[in-house]
Motif scaffolding. Structure first.
Motif, PDB file in Angstrom:
ATOM      1  N   GLY A 142       3.513   0.011   2.308  1.00  0.00           N
ATOM      2  CA  GLY A 142       4.176  -1.241   2.057  1.00  0.00           C
ATOM      3  C   GLY A 142       3.210  -2.321   2.377  1.00  0.00           C
ATOM      4  N   ARG A 143       3.642  -3.295   2.937  1.00  0.00           N
ATOM      5  CA  ARG A 143       3.025  -4.494   3.575  1.00  0.00           C
ATOM      6  C   ARG A 143       2.469  -4.298   4.968  1.00  0.00           C
ATOM      7  NH1 ARG A 143       2.591  -8.572  -0.069  1.00  0.00           N
ATOM      8  NH2 ARG A 143       3.842  -8.581  -2.058  1.00  0.00           N
ATOM      9  N   ARG A 144       2.355  -2.919   5.262  1.00  0.00           N
ATOM     10  CA  ARG A 144       1.597  -2.831   6.643  1.00  0.00           C
ATOM     11  C   ARG A 144       0.724  -1.962   6.646  1.00  0.00           C
ATOM     12  NH1 ARG A 144       5.067  -6.169   6.972  1.00  0.00           N
ATOM     13  NH2 ARG A 144       7.325  -6.324   7.879  1.00  0.00           N
ATOM     14  N   PHE A 145      -0.393  -2.522   7.556  1.00  0.00           N
ATOM     15  CA  PHE A 145      -1.765  -1.862   7.627  1.00  0.00           C
ATOM     16  C   PHE A 145      -2.055  -1.980   9.015  1.00  0.00           C
ATOM     17  CE2 PHE A 145      -6.175  -1.488   8.207  1.00  0.00           C
ATOM     18  CZ  PHE A 145      -6.534  -0.622   7.278  1.00  0.00           C
ATOM     19  N   VAL A 146      -1.896  -0.739   9.947  1.00  0.00           N
ATOM     20  CA  VAL A 146      -2.179  -0.858  11.219  1.00  0.00           C
ATOM     21  C   VAL A 146      -3.406   0.252  11.439  1.00  0.00           C
ATOM     22  CG1 VAL A 146      -1.528  -0.503  13.492  1.00  0.00           C
ATOM     23  CG2 VAL A 146       0.119  -1.054  11.552  1.00  0.00           C
ATOM     24  N   LEU A 162       0.918  -1.374  -0.054  1.00  0.00           N
ATOM     25  CA  LEU A 162      -0.015   0.025  -0.192  1.00  0.00           C
ATOM     26  C   LEU A 162       1.097   1.264  -0.005  1.00  0.00           C
ATOM     27  CD1 LEU A 162      -2.427  -1.199   2.642  1.00  0.00           C
ATOM     28  CD2 LEU A 162      -3.123  -0.587   0.243  1.00  0.00           C
ATOM     29  N   PRO A 163       0.373   2.300  -0.513  1.00  0.00           N
ATOM     30  CA  PRO A 163       0.998   3.579  -0.413  1.00  0.00           C
ATOM     31  C   PRO A 163       1.111   4.167   0.895  1.00  0.00           C
ATOM     32  CG  PRO A 163      -1.026   3.979  -1.374  1.00  0.00           C
ATOM     33  CD  PRO A 163      -0.777   2.578  -1.158  1.00  0.00           C
ATOM     34  N   VAL A 168      -5.629   2.211  -5.345  1.00  0.00           N
ATOM     35  CA  VAL A 168      -4.745   2.275  -4.336  1.00  0.00           C
ATOM     36  C   VAL A 168      -3.771   1.331  -4.281  1.00  0.00           C
ATOM     37  CG1 VAL A 168      -4.777   2.410  -1.909  1.00  0.00           C
ATOM     38  CG2 VAL A 168      -6.564   3.563  -3.399  1.00  0.00           C
ATOM     39  N   TRP A 169      -4.257  -0.037  -4.576  1.00  0.00           N
ATOM     40  CA  TRP A 169      -3.192  -1.233  -4.586  1.00  0.00           C
ATOM     41  C   TRP A 169      -2.191  -1.022  -5.539  1.00  0.00           C
ATOM     42  CZ3 TRP A 169      -3.362  -3.757  -0.485  1.00  0.00           C
ATOM     43  CH2 TRP A 169      -4.296  -4.337   0.318  1.00  0.00           C
ATOM     44  N   ARG A 170      -2.627  -0.531  -6.876  1.00  0.00           N
ATOM     45  CA  ARG A 170      -1.537  -0.139  -7.736  1.00  0.00           C
ATOM     46  C   ARG A 170      -0.511   0.927  -7.593  1.00  0.00           C
ATOM     47  NH1 ARG A 170      -5.962  -0.604 -11.306  1.00  0.00           N
ATOM     48  NH2 ARG A 170      -6.209   1.703 -11.521  1.00  0.00           N
ATOM     49  N   ALA A 171      -1.093   1.841  -6.835  1.00  0.00           N
ATOM     50  CA  ALA A 171      -0.148   2.834  -6.380  1.00  0.00           C
ATOM     51  C   ALA A 171       0.692   2.386  -5.210  1.00  0.00           C
ATOM     52  CB  ALA A 171      -1.139   4.214  -5.608  1.00  0.00           C
ATOM     53  N   GLY A 172       0.186   1.585  -4.502  1.00  0.00           N
ATOM     54  CA  GLY A 172       1.199   0.801  -3.452  1.00  0.00           C
ATOM     55  C   GLY A 172       2.212   0.141  -4.254  1.00  0.00           C
TER      56      GLY A 172
END
Length: 253
Positions: free
Chosen positions: A205-209, A139-140, A239-243
């Motif tokens: 990145g691969r972090r979502f909190v 993710l961005p 949003v996924w593509r932007a990430g």
């Protein structure tokens, strides 16, 4: 303020003295013999208030442990290794920060870790609950918080108000692009967030909190867990593509 009160921070005793001094002065003017009893009564109020908070916190902790046990989740006292997962504010602002009351498990197909984060901002003790959800694509960088959670953001970040139709609480963008924030808070996501008390989130990145107010009951915590999962499930493809583009640029640099 809720965190300060529950943690028994200095502000609690400052408030007590702010009230105690006028009470003592009024007592001296009206009836000096009763000053000691008035101050003692006010001290008893402080003690009763503190004990009531501790009992309430203990009850909420027991209820959560019971709920986690029924769902097959794991509860541990601390989880300092989680600090290494979060390279974004406010998790990276205090090297002495710690993580306590960690629960881990799997919900709706996603691994998660949740608990309490404690840190300092300019010598001020702060904290909040967090919910770290597994994501399969980057993710961005983005941090969106409701106004009530503004104190936990990094002090150097300047907020940008984000008006969201369907949500009464004002949200603020502390990191990332405004168009990404508005894309994430689309009508279906807003409908999921409108059913639970406000919370914010940070991702990179691969972090979502998800960042949540502390001292919630287990029912609210479970509802917010579902809402956070909804937020990820409803994340727009753009949003996924932007990430992915952001992650690729980070690797090149």
């Amino acid at each position: 303020m809720a965190w300060q009160v529950h943690e028994g921070a200095a502000i609690v005793y400052v408030v007590w003295f702010v009230v105690a001094v006028p009470l003592a002065i009024i007592g001296l003017l009206l009836e000096p013999r009763w000053v000691g009893w008035v101050v003692m009564a006010w001290f008893v109020v402080l003690v009763v208030f503190t004990v009531a908070l501790r009992i309430g916190d203990s009850r909420r902790r027991r209820e959560w442990v019971d709920a986690a046990g029924q769902l097959g989740w794991r509860v541990s006292a601390s989880g300092d290794e989680l600090l290494e997962r979060w390279p974004f504010p406010p998790f990276d602002t205090d090297p002495k920060a710690d993580v306590v009351d960690v629960t881990s498990g799997r919900h709706r197909g996603r691994e998660f870790w949740t608990g309490r984060f404690r840190h300092k901002v300019r010598r001020r003790e702060l904290g909040f609950d967090f919910l770290d959800l597994q994501v399969d694509r980057p993710l961005p960088p983005l941090q969106i918080l409701p106004a009530g959670l503004a104190p936990v953001a990094a002090a150097s970040l300047l907020p940008l108000p984000v008006e969201v139709d369907g949500l009464q609480t004002q949200y603020r963008l502390y990191n990332g692009r405004e168009d990404h924030a508005r894309a994430v808070l689309h009508p279906r996501a807003v409908a999921a967030l409108a059913d639970v008390p406000p919370f914010g989130f940070s991702c990179e990145g691969r972090r979502f909190v998800a960042i949540l107010p502390a001292y919630r009951d287990s029912g609210t915590a479970l509802a917010q867990l579902d809402a956070a999962c909804d937020l990820l499930d409803l994340m727009p493809e753009q949003v996924w593509r932007a990430g992915e583009q952001w992650a690729a640029s980070q690797q090149e640099s």
